[in-house]
Scaffold this active site. Sequence first.
Site, PDB file in Angstrom:
ATOM      1  N   CYS A 389       0.834  -1.195   0.000  1.00 43.28           N
ATOM      2  CA  CYS A 389       0.000   0.000   0.000  1.00 43.28           C
ATOM      3  C   CYS A 389       0.877   1.258   0.000  1.00 43.28           C
ATOM      4  CB  CYS A 389      -0.991  -0.052   1.156  1.00 43.28           C
ATOM      5  SG  CYS A 389      -2.453   0.929   0.839  1.00 43.28           S
ATOM      6  N   HIS A 516      -3.565  -5.119   0.351  1.00 37.63           N
ATOM      7  CA  HIS A 516      -3.000  -5.686   1.588  1.00 37.63           C
ATOM      8  C   HIS A 516      -3.089  -7.219   1.582  1.00 37.63           C
ATOM      9  CE1 HIS A 516      -2.444  -1.993   3.999  1.00 37.63           C
ATOM     10  NE2 HIS A 516      -3.397  -1.529   3.214  1.00 37.63           N
ATOM     11  N   GLU A 518      -1.550  -9.262   3.350  1.00 39.34           N
ATOM     12  CA  GLU A 518      -1.344  -9.853   4.679  1.00 39.34           C
ATOM     13  C   GLU A 518      -2.655 -10.269   5.353  1.00 39.34           C
ATOM     14  OE1 GLU A 518      -0.948  -6.700   3.892  1.00 39.34           O
ATOM     15  OE2 GLU A 518      -1.272  -5.294   5.550  1.00 39.34           O
TER      16      GLU A 518
END
Length: 541
Positions: A389, A516, A518
């Site tokens: 990001c 994102h 993750e």
Amino acid sequence: MNKYIFVSGGVCSSLGKGVAASSIGALLESRGLNVRMVKCDPYINVDAGTMSPYQHGEVYVTDDGAETDLDLGNYARFTKGRLSLANSITTGQVYDSVIRKEREGKYLGKCVQVIPHITDEIKSRIIAVAEEESDTDVVIIEIGGTVGDIESIPFIEAARQIIHEQGKNNAISVHLTLIPEVAGGELKTKPTQHSVKTMLEAGIQPDILICRSPVMLDEATCRKIALFTNVDKDAVFTSPNIDTTIYQIPIILFDQELDQVILRKMGVESRHADMRPWHSVMERFSSRQGKVRIGVVGKYMEIHDTYTSLYEALFHAGLECGVVVETVKIDSSSLEGIENADEILGKNAEGGNIDGILVPGGFGQRGINGMVKAAQWARINKKPYLGICLGMQIMIIEWARNVLAWPDADSTEFTPDSKRPVVSLLEEQVNVKNYGGTMRLGASETVNVEGSHIFTAYGEKRISERHRHRYEFTNKYKDEMEKSRIKFSAFTPDGSLVECTEWPSGHPWGVAVQFHPEYKSKPMAAAPLFRDFIAAVKKNK
Ligand code: GLN
């Protein structure tokens, strides 16, 4: 079958209630049950999106774009059930909708009160999760805060009512407490006794206790706790301090037969538990060899919670690549005051050389130039780089400033009147006034360019990942940037927004994404970009 398990906490906060609730979810799933997780947060913010990481830690984003508590990230890593806006209930949301209904005259002249109107709203939201999918077996509701807190009273009261209304077999209470150790190594059960008394005052008899303790509790201590709390002796469990990983906790609780006791109390028959996935995580954990040091260069580095999902994803990638990942938390501001980034990142740095750089998401001007320095260091020294990001915006700014020699290249987030705004606001964001819930949020499709690192990582052209940002790469610089050999390797399906940027060949692995990854990483399956980042670091070392 709809069963409810309420997980509350006592004595103090930060006992690992989220991990305990998630572990219960994992155990029930291992027996083939369909589990949904809910977090109740007593704060008055409508969601976590407007809170500073100092206040709240990470904001976890769901597919449908809800900005939620970081515990939802734990649920996502431990369990399979779908998570959305409905799985995160805050006092702010509850009051917001009750007040709205009152304004619409929906309460037909009644005086609107905490009980029953606020508690009814909480109950209906919990029951809505249970009924949303027809095959849901169990809903696990974690009540944030500590029992006795003023602000969590309506949630505890809603739990009491549901337990009473659904009946003992259908709704149970699991209470997590602390067994502190005093000088001389003695374990103290008194705080647990008091915590259960507070639960009883609120009208809830806990069915199961999970005691956080430095060591496994012995028989005599469990018997004593059971005697003072009206809990069955075989329903007192220990969650001991461990120095391995939180992913061992489901196994530790399984070995104590927590799942069997829960099922017995709820009168549920199920198949045998299949704990193989958890055992294989632990096998991979113990067979890792060697170590790589990843410099995570961001803000708020002094608190671990800021980037929980990111640290977990790095850990998952280490499991998959068979290597210990040491995360070195580097405050980006610290890179700004020094002559040469080598002082902090190079081989003479404290603890030794950094093997790879990760620049995570973030907001605001502070520390930006330090992140740019870290990206430059990784590019020039041929260290793998993963940008997430803000980390992609940094990669673009660094390239524009140092390769294209545009010293004034910037994001309009940091320099609103920048002459080279290589990162800028989307048209639709320009007039946004409210901060809550107005970013580009949630899952959307990305199309990967064949032959790129991102395509190799996912092995697929079309992927879906979650976003949380306002700013984007400014397309009018695309041609000039591409001529200088930086690669744009993924786009939104209409081609209008850049989703992935890569350093050209000659560098081992430099990939940055606007989304994102993750959030979707799991201990059994690391997020593909994290896995390939760590694999590149390992190979490069
Ligand atoms: N501040 C940047 C933006 O709003 C990046 C956000 C992030 O990293 N999550 O676009």
